[in-house]
Design an enzyme around this catalytic site. Structure first.
Site, short mmCIF file in Angstrom:
data_model
loop_
_atom_site.label_atom_id
_atom_site.label_comp_id
_atom_site.label_asym_id
_atom_site.label_seq_id
_atom_site.Cartn_x
_atom_site.Cartn_y
_atom_site.Cartn_z
N SER A 1 -7.24 0.70 -3.00
CA SER A 1 -7.55 -0.42 -3.88
C SER A 1 -7.19 -0.60 -5.23
O SER A 1 -7.13 -1.77 -5.68
CB SER A 1 -9.28 0.15 -3.75
OG SER A 1 -9.78 -0.26 -2.58
N TRP B 1 1.17 2.36 5.96
CA TRP B 1 0.17 1.43 6.93
C TRP B 1 0.60 -0.06 6.86
O TRP B 1 -0.06 -1.16 6.45
CB TRP B 1 -1.34 1.45 6.09
CG TRP B 1 -2.03 2.68 6.06
CD1 TRP B 1 -1.65 3.64 6.69
CD2 TRP B 1 -3.14 3.31 5.32
NE1 TRP B 1 -2.42 4.98 6.60
CE2 TRP B 1 -3.45 4.72 5.82
CE3 TRP B 1 -3.72 2.62 4.34
CZ2 TRP B 1 -4.42 5.18 5.09
CZ3 TRP B 1 -4.85 3.53 3.86
CH2 TRP B 1 -4.95 4.77 4.21
N GLU C 1 -6.22 -5.69 3.49
CA GLU C 1 -5.99 -7.19 2.27
C GLU C 1 -7.18 -6.94 1.40
O GLU C 1 -7.70 -7.96 1.09
CB GLU C 1 -5.89 -8.23 3.19
CG GLU C 1 -4.33 -8.40 3.76
CD GLU C 1 -4.19 -9.70 4.13
OE1 GLU C 1 -3.98 -9.85 5.43
OE2 GLU C 1 -4.21 -10.88 3.32
N THR D 1 1.65 -3.30 8.33
CA THR D 1 1.47 -4.13 9.57
C THR D 1 2.96 -4.77 9.80
O THR D 1 3.70 -5.23 8.88
CB THR D 1 0.48 -5.24 9.27
OG1 THR D 1 -0.76 -4.57 8.92
CG2 THR D 1 0.38 -5.98 10.53
N ARG E 1 -25.95 -10.53 34.08
CA ARG E 1 -26.93 -9.31 34.24
C ARG E 1 -28.28 -9.35 34.65
O ARG E 1 -29.23 -10.24 33.78
CB ARG E 1 -26.75 -8.67 32.78
CG ARG E 1 -27.61 -7.40 32.97
CD ARG E 1 -26.97 -6.15 33.77
NE ARG E 1 -27.62 -4.83 33.54
CZ ARG E 1 -27.18 -3.86 34.38
NH1 ARG E 1 -26.55 -3.90 35.52
NH2 ARG E 1 -27.72 -2.68 34.05
N GLN F 1 -24.37 -3.78 22.08
CA GLN F 1 -25.59 -3.40 22.48
C GLN F 1 -26.11 -4.38 23.52
O GLN F 1 -26.99 -4.09 24.40
CB GLN F 1 -26.68 -3.81 20.98
CG GLN F 1 -28.21 -3.11 21.11
CD GLN F 1 -28.16 -1.70 21.09
OE1 GLN F 1 -27.22 -0.88 20.77
NE2 GLN F 1 -28.99 -1.18 21.78
N THR G 1 0.97 -1.06 -0.08
CA THR G 1 0.13 -0.16 0.08
C THR G 1 0.79 1.29 -0.01
O THR G 1 1.78 1.35 0.67
CB THR G 1 -0.89 0.06 1.25
OG1 THR G 1 -1.80 -1.24 1.05
CG2 THR G 1 -1.88 1.20 1.15
#
Lengths: 263, 389
Positions: B134, B158, B366, B160, B270, B339, B128
């Site tokens: 892309s 970027w 990727e 990794t 909970r 949530q 990249t």
């Protein structure tokens, strides 16, 4: 070749342990067995010694029923070279005297060694006697509660023994036994190759005949310990909180301590 | 782990057990701190290495265990269940190694793979650039041949594991006017003069994974480090992705699994309105839906991985499906997990908000899921025309 021998014990996983509320005894059924947690530090230390010395055989021994084989294989998966199971119906109900005698006979059968290592105590019996017991039978020095190793070469060691206050620095000459604490190291995770070696490993089983043990020192009849009574200690109560910064309050606390024989 | 039994072999079971133990005992205690502080897990790399896990995806002749994409995915899934960021210290090295593994010469494999297998060196994949995302063919990093060397100039972003890797698979162009046909792959040693680590990115998720800029300033690369031939770089990159996508999918799967387990155990403890919230259909059905999606993703990933390992051709479309489906599942499941935990789920004291942040990247890197759908659509058209012949 140098040799380090580790003694381990298979115990119920206390994290999974439940107490029968009626009888107040451990429910052993369905509780998974693990290597006594303190023995994991003993295994790791043996592996570290091997890493440092090279040309060293690490051996792990346990006395127990046939299923204790699993504990030995787990030690091998971490990198231990060899496991030996001491198992015989005649060994059943052995106390710490008999157990340490049997382990010492197994060490004699194995041959020469440089260091023996055990965990400080087992989480089920909590006696902390078997390690030093083996050293006594073998007539070698033992250092208990080792938290740090300053120097360790074949025939010479300088280690730190934990005390309730502070620690001792102890130098040992010749072969010796040590029992170790969790402060000593961090047990490694098994490797893939170790796990495969553990699955394939041949685990010899040594019984009373192989060790040529004296009947008077093994099993129930060879064990001087008699359990008179087992009980669950009552849980600790919350205690008393005393507040105030005046002399009278402090005097009151001292009086309470004295009257209740707390000091 | 609450999951379907796949009747793994003894060897596969062993690597899963090791990865699980590392995840539960070593990664779990540090994941929050390493996420918050963006700390790269050097000690975890060491543990993974000593446990032989970097050997999993390397053939036996180069000191590996000779396993495949399936086993690499099993490890990645298990590590990602606890931390999708730290898992990249593992999966990212596989991605960086694949160009050498798949397209490297015998000499290159002998030279570079053993140290990747032992974990002594991590590998990184550097494709990249700021103008080549892309549109991967648009790389501007140049490789100019001078005698028996190539001189690399340009900036990758970027990347990794970029700052911690010992070996990089780097994509540059030998002729910018040739587009895709100019792209060429090189193996670059991290010690190469002129290779600098640039900006370290501050990210939404996978924060314990190191993402950096790599700057190539007249880097002299021996011609013997060229992978394949001049102009085959694009094929090397795409062929690598076809094999590496199940790894991203497995990362997404692990993250989703971790989130589902967190939601399940929370919902069973909970209490609201005097009952465990797991007794409420609204919650039960959300978690049941999570499990359905996760098992479907797992089935797809495992099957595609095994298909690739069987040596089958034209697997790119299927690996794109696995990556797309699993990463979309991860995003849905982690969002729902937050949530289920409600306000607690939104707080950093609970792990699900991190899982939601970590999941997002799996839809992006990727190859974005939109690019994946392009890959899938092209694959379908090709398969149809092949059938008609």
């Amino acid at each position: 070749m140098k040799r380090v021998v580790v003694f381990i014990k298979q115990v119920p996983d206390t994290a999974e342990l439940k107490i029968d509320p009626v009888t107040n005894t451990m429910i052993r059924e369905g509780v998974p067995s693990i290597i006594n947690p303190f023995d994991m530090y003993a295994i790791e230390e043996a592996l570290k010694i091997k890493d440092k010395w090279g040309d060293t055989e690490t051996v792990v021994m346990t006395m127990g029923p046939p299923q204790a084989d699993a504990a030995l294989r787990e030690a091998i998966s971490m990198g231990i070279d060899k496991g030996i199971l001491l198992s015989d119906k005649k060994f059943a109900a052995s106390d710490t005297w008999a157990t340490s005698y049997i382990l010492s006979k197994a060490v004699e059968k194995l041959g020469d060694f440089d260091v023996l290592i055990a965990g400080k105590q087992a989480t089920d019996g909590d006696t902390a006697q078997v390690g030093p017991g083996v050293a006594t039978w073998l007539k070698i020095p033992s250092v208990t509660y080792v938290r740090k190793i300053d120097e360790l070469e074949p025939g010479h060691a300088k280690v730190e023994r934990m005390r309730s206050e502070g620690f001792d620095i102890i130098e040992v000459k010749g072969k010796f036994l040590m029992t170790v604490l969790k402060e000593l190291n961090e047990p490694r995770i098994p490797s893939f190759r170790g796990k495969m070696a553990a699955k394939k490993a041949e685990i010899p089983v040594w019984g009373a005949d192989d060790l040529n043990t004296d009947e008077a020192n093994i099993g129930f009849t060879g064990s001087p310990t008699r359990v008179v009574k087992a009980f669950t200690p009552p849980p600790k109560k919350g205690g008393i909180k005393v507040e105030g910064d005046d002399l009278e309050t402090v005097k009151g606390v001292f009086k309470f301590i004295k009257e209740n024989h707390l000091a | 782990m609450v999951k379907m039994n796949y009747e793994l072999t003894e060897e596969q079971q062993a690597i899963v057990e090791i990865a699980k133990q590392i995840a539960d005992e070593k990664i779990l205690p540090i994941r929050e701190e390493y996420d918050e502080g963006q700390i790269f897990p050097n000690e975890i790399v060491e543990i993974l290495a000593k446990s032989d896990l970097y050997r999993v995806f390397v053939p036996e002749e180069y000191d590996g265990l000779g396993m495949g994409i399936f086993e690499m995915s099993l490890v990645t899934e298990e590590l990602s269940r606890v931390c999708g960021g730290i898992a990249l210290a593992y999966a990212g090295s596989a991605l960086g190694a694949f160009p050498i593994l798949l397209y490297g010469s015998e000499e290159q494999k002998k030279k570079f793979l053993p140290s990747i297998a032992s974990g002594e060196k991590i590998a990184a994949f550097a494709l990249t650039e700021s103008e080549a995302g892309s549109d991967a063919s648009n790389v501007r990093t140049t490789a100019t041949k001078e005698g028996d060397h190539y001189i690399l100039n340009g900036t990758k972003q970027w990347i990794t594991n970029g700052g911690v890797a010992g070996v990089h698979s780097v994509f540059a162009t030998v002729d910018p006017t040739r587009g895709i046909r100019g792209m060429t792959a090189f193996i670059v040693d991290s010690e190469t003069d002129g290779l600098e680590i640039g900006k370290k990115e501050n990210k939404l998720g996978i924060r314990a994974s190191e993402t950096v800029e790599l700057i190539f300033n007249n880097c002299k690369i021996p011609a013997e480090n060229l992978i394949g031939r001049e102009g085959t770089g694009f094929r090397v990159a795409m062929g690598t992705f076809d094999q590496s996508r199940p790894g991203v999918a497995a990362q997404a799967l692990g993250i989703a699994q971790g989130a589902m387990e967190a939601a399940l155990s929370y919902a069973q403890e909970r209490i609201q309105f005097g009952s465990k919230i797991y007794s409420f259909q609204a919650i039960r059905f959300m978690i049941a839906d999570m499990a359905i999606k996760i098992e479907a993703a797992r089935a797809l990933i495992y099957n595609v991985s095994k298909l690739i390992d069987s040596g089958a051709k034209n697997t790119g479309g299927y690996s794109a499906m696995a990556k797309t489906f699993a990463s979309d599942v991860a995003m849905e499941v982690t969002t729902d997990a937050v949530q289920v935990l409600g306000g607690y789920g939104y707080m950093k004291e609970y792990p699900v908000e991190k899982m939601m942040r970590d999941a997002k990247i799996t839809q992006i890197f990727e190859g974005t899921n939109q690019i994946q759908r392009e890959v899938i659509a092209s694959h379908l058209a090709k398969e149809l025309s092949r059938l008609r012949k």
